[in-house]
Every structure is written in structure tokens, then in C-alpha cells.
Design a protein around this motif. Structure first.
Motif, PDB file in Angstrom:
ATOM      1  N   ASN A   1      12.982   3.654 -54.586  1.00  0.00           N
ATOM      2  CA  ASN A   1      11.863   2.933 -54.088  1.00  0.00           C
ATOM      3  C   ASN A   1      11.743   1.606 -53.010  1.00  0.00           C
ATOM      4  O   ASN A   1      13.845   1.444 -52.851  1.00  0.00           O
ATOM      5  CB  ASN A   1      10.563   2.173 -54.614  1.00  0.00           C
ATOM      6  CG  ASN A   1       9.925   1.021 -53.876  1.00  0.00           C
ATOM      7  OD1 ASN A   1      10.480  -0.669 -53.650  1.00  0.00           O
ATOM      8  ND2 ASN A   1       8.777   1.669 -53.237  1.00  0.00           N
TER       9      ASN A   1
ATOM     10  N   GLY B   1       9.949   0.469 -57.427  1.00  0.00           N
ATOM     11  CA  GLY B   1       8.783   1.661 -57.138  1.00  0.00           C
ATOM     12  C   GLY B   1       7.291   2.098 -58.303  1.00  0.00           C
ATOM     13  O   GLY B   1       6.003   2.677 -57.897  1.00  0.00           O
TER      14      GLY B   1
ATOM     15  N   THR C   1      13.501  -1.539 -54.371  1.00  0.00           N
ATOM     16  CA  THR C   1      14.702  -1.505 -54.864  1.00  0.00           C
ATOM     17  C   THR C   1      16.302  -1.766 -54.219  1.00  0.00           C
ATOM     18  O   THR C   1      17.236  -2.082 -54.400  1.00  0.00           O
ATOM     19  CB  THR C   1      14.752   0.170 -55.604  1.00  0.00           C
ATOM     20  OG1 THR C   1      13.665  -0.088 -56.396  1.00  0.00           O
ATOM     21  CG2 THR C   1      15.623   0.039 -56.793  1.00  0.00           C
TER      22      THR C   1
HETATM   23  C1  LIG Z   1       1.458   9.861 -58.442  1.00  0.00           C
HETATM   24  C2  LIG Z   1       2.904   8.896 -57.727  1.00  0.00           C
HETATM   25  C3  LIG Z   1       2.610   8.079 -56.679  1.00  0.00           C
HETATM   26  C4  LIG Z   1       3.805   7.712 -56.480  1.00  0.00           C
HETATM   27  N1  LIG Z   1       4.186   6.535 -55.018  1.00  0.00           N
HETATM   28  C5  LIG Z   1       4.970   6.141 -54.728  1.00  0.00           C
HETATM   29  C6  LIG Z   1       5.146   4.977 -54.216  1.00  0.00           C
HETATM   30  O1  LIG Z   1       4.853   5.139 -52.840  1.00  0.00           O
HETATM   31  N2  LIG Z   1       6.169   4.688 -53.726  1.00  0.00           N
HETATM   32  C7  LIG Z   1       7.956   4.468 -54.668  1.00  0.00           C
HETATM   33  O2  LIG Z   1       8.610   3.809 -54.094  1.00  0.00           O
HETATM   34  N3  LIG Z   1       6.877   5.246 -55.720  1.00  0.00           N
HETATM   35  C8  LIG Z   1       6.552   5.872 -56.068  1.00  0.00           C
HETATM   36  N4  LIG Z   1       6.232   6.500 -57.703  1.00  0.00           N
HETATM   37  C9  LIG Z   1       6.909   6.747 -58.290  1.00  0.00           C
HETATM   38  C10 LIG Z   1       8.115   7.124 -57.521  1.00  0.00           C
HETATM   39  O3  LIG Z   1       8.092   8.461 -58.431  1.00  0.00           O
HETATM   40  C11 LIG Z   1       9.927   6.812 -58.728  1.00  0.00           C
HETATM   41  O4  LIG Z   1       9.339   6.653 -59.990  1.00  0.00           O
HETATM   42  C12 LIG Z   1      10.504   6.083 -57.966  1.00  0.00           C
HETATM   43  O5  LIG Z   1      10.545   6.377 -56.293  1.00  0.00           O
HETATM   44  C13 LIG Z   1      11.619   6.054 -58.566  1.00  0.00           C
HETATM   45  O6  LIG Z   1      12.168   4.475 -57.506  1.00  0.00           O
HETATM   46  P1  LIG Z   1      12.612   3.498 -58.349  1.00  0.00           P
HETATM   47  O7  LIG Z   1      13.311   3.705 -59.752  1.00  0.00           O
HETATM   48  O8  LIG Z   1      13.445   2.484 -57.283  1.00  0.00           O
HETATM   49  O9  LIG Z   1      11.197   2.377 -58.489  1.00  0.00           O
HETATM   50  C14 LIG Z   1       4.703   7.141 -57.612  1.00  0.00           C
HETATM   51  C15 LIG Z   1       4.626   7.942 -58.774  1.00  0.00           C
HETATM   52  C16 LIG Z   1       3.656   8.200 -59.076  1.00  0.00           C
HETATM   53  C17 LIG Z   1       2.618   9.587 -60.694  1.00  0.00           C
END
Ligand SMILES: Cc1cc2nc3c(=O)[nH]c(=O)nc-3n(C[C@H](O)[C@H](O)[C@H](O)COP(=O)(O)O)c2cc1C
Ligand code: SF4
Ligand code: FES
Lengths: 140, 517
Positions: free
Chosen positions: B285, B141, B288
Motif C-alpha cells: 500500500n 492496505g 506502507t
Molecule cells: C476487495 C479488496 C480491495 C482492496 N483494496 C485495497 C486498496 O485499495 N489499497 C490497498 O493498499 N490494499 C487493498 N486491498 C488489500 C490488498 O489486497 C493487499 O493486501 C495490499 O495491497 C498489500 O499491501 P500492504 O501489505 O502494504 O497492505 C484490498 C483487498 C481487497 C480484498
């Protein structure tokens, strides 16, 4: 069926669901085209929330509107990938049509084939001035 | 009867796939709607069984159908699987792309579906997490946090109720890999969530999908209904976002799922310990979770064999913007930015030279061609003042105005800020005004408030362009270090990178040739 019945139906359909407010607001927005002051009052009562809490949620999200939109809506993506493919020039040259609302959105996931737009659930890509103009005209 | 395979992915539909499919049907062909290969410049792409095997044709219009069937079409591209764009990839997550019908349980099972979940059940929760940890899988993500560590935290957390939350908010421009998984291979995502649930002891999963993806929502709902017997007692439910970019941030997303304003929560507490409704929650995500069935079926070691440095496995990279060959390119980490843009992407669609590539969506830096040696790797991009984020690339040609792009970054942040902290909420609006003044090259006189006698510390002298640029850099520092989440904290990346590499677009002298080398 009155609006009140319809709203009660929506509330009943989501009764007991955890975190039901967004799904309810989506259904209300879809059924009535907006989330009115009186709908907010009823939803707040049904979920045991204050009106301010529900109002705060409605106003936070771009998808929910407190005023009805009577015109058909074309959502035009103006995020970076569509910018790189020329959407800003299209938007600037688009003749104003008072009967259609052209709404800016940021990304429709069609970033490799932009400029992109969405009408309802229908998606359009590779827009040029003529095709975008024709889409707007088709709604007017 | 001739079988014609055409994608029903939103990108194909947007390019007119339904009309092409209807024309083939009218000509007497049997139509199979499959997922997309991810060669978007060739959509609508049809794959047809012929005497020499399966052949691809694209991009098609209904008028091409007759010549395709007569064997005289100039749009033949040969065997799709052997096309250089596909042959160069290492498709783990997108192994089924283009080949299977998204909602066919039969196709899914015939292509290795459910094998990962079966093995996870045989191994038990602890060994399942060990396998994911061994794979080196990091969150796709954006933040790149190791999935195995997150799962371990949730597994060890006390309590009978835990949740798996799939982040499908995919709001970054230039990204569509999540959408392609949800529309093209929804069972794989559901299987990944079921494995996660089994591993950490959660019985319920939510997929939070942005409302801009109606096709993905429909496919997921249909797939979940079909998958029930395979994943029970685990349950999955789709929840639809409401047009707020910040709801992709995990704590904002959890608030939104709870029916609240999508305001970001301060951490700690970590969502892994106090997440959805205060319960231990895995937030991952789409990519993931979608990588997990492959890892469980083939082993964590096999996944970890591919990659670069601490970035293990493959990344579904998305080529977008002004690029000739836009689409989805899954490959092991380590491929360079230049290879992606020039060799694989074929350079710009307009044919003009590349000026800038934004990597990682609206919070990612703009990179000049001088950065093309960078390997696709979390650490390498961080060292170059950038990030890979969700691995979307937006290519811009030489007509791009980089101060306009910097302004857009600030205005996007202003539009999407959740409002919780000042540097982001106010700073972004001040940033837009400041960049507007820089773009107008006017400089600025001290304003009314600044000239008040009681404003002892306010500057009374006019500001030059150089002063304004310094102020912009200052503002970016404040946003970077004073924001609660990455929306305010990373908006300075696109702004400062544009200023650093293209100062001439801000009215400053261009960097000398040596400085650029
Ligand atoms: C403003 C902002 C938008 C985000 N948008 C997404 C998103 O659309 N999809 C996503 O998976 N993570 C997004 N993230 C990251 C998530 O906060 C988070 O790190 C993630 O979902 C964790 O999943 P992962 O460890 O599998 O990446 C975003 C973070 C921020 C700060
Ligand atoms: S940085 Fe912006 S989006 Fe993030 S918490 Fe602060 S105000 Fe909200
Ligand atoms: S940037 Fe326009 S569809 Fe993604």
C-alpha cells in the motif's frame, strides 16, 4: 486526421510497453468518448489478442464504454461517508435533467468534506441541494 | 511582500482553494501552494507570515481576504502547528503535511528527504530489510501483513526481474490518506519504492492509481520526472485504474496491470513469488511504502517504540462522514475509537448523537458507541468482529437507517464483484433482495419453483420475518467462508454488525440495555 489515424497513433505510442491494454483503452476512451466495436478489432489485432479478450476487458471496467455518451457527465459520490453527510437526500431531490448525465461513483477521496462530485477533473465538495442543482444546470 | 500558503490538495480545491488563492494574489500577496495539513473542516486554510509568526485562517472564501489581511478576520485559528488537532498527533508519514510544496525537490531535501534512501544504500539490501522488519511495520492496505517478511520472501526469490508495485487504488469510502501522500508528498512515496527496490533487487516500480484521482496522477507523474536522478537506476511508472473497486485486491490489481480483466487470482502462488508477469513482486500500500523513508532515516527501533501490542508505529487515521472535525489524524496505534470520534473528531457535524461508526471502509463493521473503548489495533478490532482496514472512520448520526446501510453493503458487493466465485457474485444479489424483503416486513410465501412437486427438500411453508433474518445470517456465513477474496468474504461484516447492534432497524426487538453494555 481520420479516426483510424488517431487510433494507429495511440497504438504506436504504446508499442512495446508491458501490459499496454489499459493505457491504450484509456487513451481511446478519452479520444473518442467510447471504445467502439471497430476499435476493439484494431486493438486486438495490434496486441495479438482475440476480440473476445479485448471485449472482456472493456466490459469489466466501469471507465470504459462501448456506446458513446454525448451528454456532459457529473460524477456524484454515493459511498458511505457521503451518505452519512446526506447525499441520498440530495440525489432524491435532484430534478431530472435530460441533457446531463449524473453518474454514481463510489468515493472520490473527499470523504471528510462530502457530499462530493467531480466534473472532468474538477472536484466539488460540501454540496447542498442548491449547489448540486447549479452544477448540473451549468452543464446543461 | 506577504507570503500566503494555501494547499493545492484535491480536498482544498474542492472547497474552493483556487478562488481564495487568486483573491490573495490580487491583493498583492505571494502565493505558495503547499500540501494540506489535513484539517479538512478548515479548508480552504491559509497560513500567513505576520509580525507574530505564521498564523492560520480558515475556512476562507474570497470575501474573507480583505479582513484577513487587515488583521480583523474572525477566522483566525492561531499558529497552525499548535492547533490541538495537530499538536495531539505523532506525524511520521505526514511530517511535511502543510509545510512543503509537493513538487519542490528543494523543500523535500531540506526536510530530510532522501536520507532514508541514502542510508539504505550504505547499509545494503539485507540490513535494510532487517531495519524494516525491526520496525514492526505492517501493511497499511488492510490485511496488516508484516512488510519485512514480504520483502524477505521477494528478496530470496530467484530471478533477475522483480517488481515493486504500489497499491494506490484506495477505493474504500472514508479513506484519503493515500491520496494526500501522492498529492502532498509524492517524493516520499517514490523514495520508499526506491528503498524497496534496493532491498529486494527490483529495478522497476509501478504505482497503480485509481482513475478517480486525477490530481494525484498529475503530481506523481511530475514528481517521478524530477526524481529520476535521485532514484536511478530504479524506475517508477504510474498506471491508471479504470473504476473497479476490486482492483485494490492485490492479485486483481496485478491482472489489471498486465492488461487483463481484474479478476482475483487464487493464492498460492503468492505474488511475492509469482506476481506481475509471473515475476517475484512486492505489492504494498501507499502508506506502507511511504513509512519506509522515515524508518530508514530514524531507525526501525525508533518506529517500533510507538504503538500498541503487535501494531507498531503510527497510523494515519482518516475521520470522515458526519464528523465535526474531519481530516487526517496520524497517531500511534492504541488511541481509542471514542477518543477519535468524540474528542478529536468533535462528535457529529450535525450535532446529533452518534449512532454508528463504520471502521475500515465498505468491508468494515458498523460499531455502536458501546464499542468506543476499543483501542485502534488490528487484533483488538478483529476480536470485536471488526477490522481497521485502511483506517477510515465514517461517523453516522442518529438519523442513520442501519438496515439501509446493510443493504448498501450487499449492493456494493454486487456492483463490484469480480464474478469469479458464486457466494460473492450471486450471494450479494440475493442478499439485496433478502434485505429488501426484510425492510418491507412482508415475510415471504414459497415461490413457484419451491412449490414444484419434484422439489422435495424445498420449504413449502411461508417464511416469517424471523426466518428471513436467519436466512440472511446463513447467507453471510456462506459468503464469509466460501469467497475467494475479502470482497465477498468481508461484506458480511457491515451486514451482520448492523443486524447485531441495531436489530430494531430490521423489525426485530431492540437489544435490552444490559445486552448492550
Ligand atoms: C476487495 C479488496 C480491495 C482492496 N483494496 C485495497 C486498496 O485499495 N489499497 C490497498 O493498499 N490494499 C487493498 N486491498 C488489500 C490488498 O489486497 C493487499 O493486501 C495490499 O495491497 C498489500 O499491501 P500492504 O501489505 O502494504 O497492505 C484490498 C483487498 C481487497 C480484498
Ligand atoms: S469474493 Fe467476489 S471479488 Fe473476490 S474473488 Fe470471489 S467473486 Fe471475485
Ligand atoms: S465517500 Fe464520497 S468522497 Fe469518499
Amino acid at each position: 486526421m481520420t479516426d483510424q489515424d488517431e487510433l494507429d497513433g495511440i497504438l504506436a505510442a504504446h508499442a512495446g510497453r508491458e501490459g499496454a491494454l489499459l493505457p491504450i483503452l484509456h487513451d481511446v476512451q478519452a479520444a473518442f468518448g467510447h471504445v467502439s466495436e471497430s476499435a476493439i478489432r484494431h486493438i486486438a489485432q495490434a496486441l495479438n489478442l482475440t476480440r473476445a479478450e479485448v471485449h472482456g476487458v472493456v466490459s469489466f471496467y466501469h471507465d470504459f464504454h462501448e456506446e458513446p455518451e454525448t451528454r456532459p457527465v457529473l460524477k456524484l459520490c454515493r459511498a458511505e461517508s457521503c451518505q452519512a453527510r446526506g447525499v441520498e437526500a440530495l440525489a432524491a431531490a435532484l430534478p431530472d435533467n435530460p441533457r446531463v448525465k449524473v453518474e454514481t461513483v463510489y468515493c472520490l477521496g473527499l470523504c471528510s468534506v462530502g457530499p462530493a462530485a467531480m466534473i472532468g477533473h474538477e472536484v466539488h465538495a460540501r454540496l447542498d441541494a442548491a449547489r448540486l442543482g447549479a452544477l448540473v444546470e451549468s452543464l446543461a | 511582500m506577504t507570503v500566503v500558503r494555501i494547499s493545492d490538495d484535491a480536498a482544498a480545491l474542492a472547497c474552493g482553494a483556487n478562488a481564495v488563492a487568486a483573491a490573495f494574489a490580487k491583493a498583492g500577496c505571494t502565493i505558495e501552494r503547499v500540501s494540506s495539513w489535513g484539517m479538512h473542516w478548515l479548508e480552504p486554510l491559509a497560513e500567513i507570515d505576520g509580525p507574530n509568526g505564521r498564523m492560520g485562517f480558515g475556512p476562507l472564501t474570497p470575501d474573507d481576504v480583505a479582513s484577513v489581511l487587515a488583521g480583523t478576520s474572525g477566522k483566525a485559528i492561531g499558529t497552525i502547528a499548535e492547533h490541538p488537532f495537530i499538536a495531539r498527533q505523532q506525524r511520521f508519514t505526514f511530517a511535511r503535511a502543510g509545510k512543503t510544496r509537493p513538487l519542490s525537490l528543494e523543500d523535500y531535501a531540506a526536510t530530510g528527504g532522501w536520507a532514508g534512501l541514502k542510508r539504505a544504500r550504505e547499509l545494503g539490501p539485507e540490513a535494510t530489510i532487517a531495519e524494516v522488519t525491526q520496525s514492526g511495520l505492517r501493511g497499511r492496505g488492510g490485511a496488516g501483513f508484516p512488510a519485512g517478511i514480504k520483502w524477505t520472501t521477494v528478496a530470496k526469490a530467484a530471478g533477475p526481474v522483480k517488481y515493486i508495485v504500489c497499491n494506490a487504488d484506495e477505493g474504500d469510502s472514508a479513506t484519503f490518506a493515500d491520496r494526500m501522500v501522492m498529492e502532498g508528498d509524492p517524493f516520499m512515496l517514490i523514495e520508499g519504492m526506491a528503498i524497496a527496490g534496493h532491498a529486494v533487487g527490483a529495478c522497476k516500480g509501478y504505482i497503480y492509481v485509481r482513475s478517480e484521482y486525477p490530481h494525484a496522477i498529475a503530481k506523481l507523474n511530475a514528481a517521478i520526472a524530477l526524481a529520476v536522478p535521485h532514484i536511478a537506476p530504479f524506475e517508477v511508472e504510474v498506471r491508471v485504474g479504470a473504476g473497479a473497486y476490486v482492483c485494490g485486491e492485490e492479485t486483481s490489481l496485478l491482472n489489471s496491470l498486465e492488461g487483463k480483466r481484474g479478476e482475483v487470482r487464487a493464492k498460492p502462488p503468492l505474488p511475492a513469488l509469482e506476481g506481475l508477469f509471473g515475476k517475484p513482486t512486492v505489492v504494498n500500500n501507499v502508506l506502507t511504502l511511504a513509512a519506509v523513508p522515515w524508518i530508514m532515516a530514524n531507525g526501525g527501533a525508533a518506529y517500533a517504540e510507538v504503538g500498541f501490542g503487535r501494531s507498531r508505529g503510527t497510523m494515519p487515521i482518516q475521520l470522515a462522514g458526519n464528523v465535526k472535525h474531519g481530516g487526517l489524524f496520524e497517531v500511534g496505534f492504541g488511541v481509542t475509537l471514542g477518543e477519535l470520534v468524540n474528542e478529536i473528531g468533535g462528535g457529529t457535524a450535525s450535532g446529533r448523537p452518534v449512532r454508528a461508526v463504520q471502521v475500515g471502509g465498505p468491508l468494515g463493521a458498523y460499531h455502536p458507541p458501546a464499542d468506543f473503548h476499543l483501542p485502534f489495533d488490528y487484533e483488538a478490532f478483529a476480536a470485536a468482529d471488526g477490522l481497521i482496514g485502511h483506517a477510515g472512520l465514517t461517523v453516522f448520526d442518529e438519523t442513520a437507517d442501519m438496515s439501509a446501510q446493510a443493504r448498501f453493503a450487499m449492493s456494493f458487493c454486487a456492483a463490484e464483484s469480480c464474478g469469479k466465485c458464486t457466494p460473492c457474485r450471486i450471494g450479494s444479489t440475493r442478499g439485496v433482495e433478502l434485505i429488501d424483503r426484510i425492510r418491507a416486513r412482508t415475510g415471504r410465501q414459497a415461490d413457484k419453483v419451491e412449490t414444484l412437486p419434484q422439489m422435495h427438500n424445498a420449504r413449502k411453508a411461508p417464511r416469517t420475518l424471523g426466518d428471513e433474518i436467519e436466512l440472511l445470517e446463513d447467507l453471510c456465513e456462506t459468503m464469509k467462508f466460501g469467497s475467494l477474496c475479502a470482497l465477498g468474504g468481508f461484506t458480511p461484516y457491515p451486514v451482520l454488525s448492523a443486524l447485531k447492534h441495531w436489530p430494531e432497524d430490521f423489525g426485530m426487538p431492540a437489544p435490552s440495555q444490559e445486552a448492550a453494555e
